[in-house]
Scaffold this motif. Structure first.
Motif, PDB file in Angstrom:
ATOM      1  N   UNK A 142      50.380  38.685  35.323  1.00  0.00           N
ATOM      2  CA  UNK A 142      49.572  39.408  34.341  1.00  0.00           C
ATOM      3  C   UNK A 142      48.213  39.732  34.961  1.00  0.00           C
ATOM      4  N   UNK A 143      47.524  40.752  34.448  1.00  0.00           N
ATOM      5  CA  UNK A 143      46.174  41.033  34.952  1.00  0.00           C
ATOM      6  C   UNK A 143      45.219  39.894  34.615  1.00  0.00           C
ATOM      7  N   UNK A 144      44.301  39.623  35.504  1.00  0.00           N
ATOM      8  CA  UNK A 144      43.252  38.647  35.223  1.00  0.00           C
ATOM      9  C   UNK A 144      42.189  39.304  34.341  1.00  0.00           C
ATOM     10  N   UNK A 145      41.667  38.546  33.420  1.00  0.00           N
ATOM     11  CA  UNK A 145      40.635  39.061  32.518  1.00  0.00           C
ATOM     12  C   UNK A 145      39.539  38.016  32.396  1.00  0.00           C
ATOM     13  N   UNK A 146      38.345  38.367  32.885  1.00  0.00           N
ATOM     14  CA  UNK A 146      37.202  37.478  32.834  1.00  0.00           C
ATOM     15  C   UNK A 146      36.050  38.184  32.129  1.00  0.00           C
ATOM     16  N   UNK A 147      36.085  38.270  30.812  1.00  0.00           N
ATOM     17  CA  UNK A 147      35.044  39.012  30.090  1.00  0.00           C
ATOM     18  C   UNK A 147      33.646  38.494  30.418  1.00  0.00           C
ATOM     19  N   UNK A 148      32.774  39.419  30.777  1.00  0.00           N
ATOM     20  CA  UNK A 148      31.387  39.060  31.061  1.00  0.00           C
ATOM     21  C   UNK A 148      31.154  38.416  32.414  1.00  0.00           C
TER      22      UNK A 148
END
Length: 299
Positions: free
Chosen positions: A193-199
């Motif tokens: 899955x795509x990595x998601x690191x908000x902010x």
């Protein structure tokens, strides 16, 4: 026989060439077709717009090494470290204590060879879930590859995730994390899955052993693919990208036999071939051991 003054002058010229940065403008005329426009930007600013010479490089690879898509079966999972801990301090990827802090938050795993990929799989994100144990919730948990799984695969496995205790417990029904962790080798399903690191944006941590002649940097927190297939460096006053070598884990190095002239721009190529250019990511006067944070990330 050469005069002593002539010999001394020749030795001085050689010494200057060894210790001084080479003016890369001398090479630009020879490599005109390969030059890349480089507009100076504020320190650590990152641009998502590829520079002109990146056109051919954009197709570095068509799809990620471990493709996104449907759930895959045949993987096994164990955990290491303390039941509610981080596993290890970064292990074979070099993230060190960052694995227990945001954005990783201890949701990490050591991957077997097909997942770790000699270190180039460091940073890739996966969803994992299990139904093989009564304590399994069947709901997915997202983990990041931050280490290499020791040993080989267990019988019948196609991949193995050696998770932190925290990550293993995240696959359990409420209140049953300890029971799941006590279940031995679990059979799980997984998918990229795509990595998601908000902010959170890409960070560059210069290795303690780096110096003006040997640049070594840890690259972390890339959104989307999360892992890298290539990294290039551009010196101040230059218009050409120099390929860096994959050192180990998430570390990339450049030592071309001469002093490097900072600030540096870095161009990252993700696992699926997407480019990210960080202009002036490493400032003049950079220090070994210091982390330099960019302002943006892969969209």
């Amino acid at each position: 026989m050469a005069k002593p003054s002539t010999l001394m002058l020749g030795a001085l010229v050689v010494l200057i060439l060894l210790v001084s940065p080479i003016d890369c403008s001398r090479n630009l005329r020879k490599n005109k077709a390969k030059t890349v426009g480089h507009k100076k930007a504020p320190a650590a600013k990152v641009s998502h717009r590829p520079v002109p010479a990146a056109r051919n490089h954009r197709n570095h690879t068509a799809t990620p090494s471990v493709a996104y898509g449907s759930w895959l079966s045949g993987a096994g999972a164990t955990y290491y470290g303390t039941p509610n801990g981080d596993g290890s301090d970064g292990g074979a990827c070099g993230y060190q204590t960052a694995v227990g802090k945001q954005p990783f938050d201890s949701m990490i795993a050591a991957g077997s060879t097909p997942l770790y990929r000699g270190g180039e799989g460091c940073g890739a994100c996966f969803e994992v879930k299990c139904t093989s144990n009564a304590a399994c919730s069947g709901r997915p948990a997202t983990i990041v590859i931050t280490d290499q799984s020791p040993g080989g695969l267990f019988p019948g496995e196609v991949a193995h995730f050696d998770m932190s205790g925290t990550a293993m417990g995240a696959m359990a029904k409420p209140g049953m994390a300890d029971k799941l962790r006590a279940g031995g080798v679990l059979r799980i399903q997984y998918r990229r899955v795509p990595c998601k690191y908000p902010g959170v944006n890409v960070a560059f941590k210069v290795d303690q052993g780096a110096n003006p002649f040997y640049f070594d940097v840890l690259i972390e927190f890339e959104d989307d693919d999360g892992d890298l297939n290539a990294v290039e460096l551009m010196e101040a006053g230059c218009s050409t990208w120099m390929p860096m070598s994959h050192n180990w884990g998430a570390m990339w190095r450049l030592n071309n036999g001469r002093k490097l002239n900072a600030p540096f721009a870095l161009r990252l190529t993700s696992d699926s071939g997407r480019l990210l250019v960080a202009n002036n990511a490493i400032p003049a006067g950079w220090k070994p051991g210091k982390t330099y944070r960019s302002l943006v990330n892969y969209p």
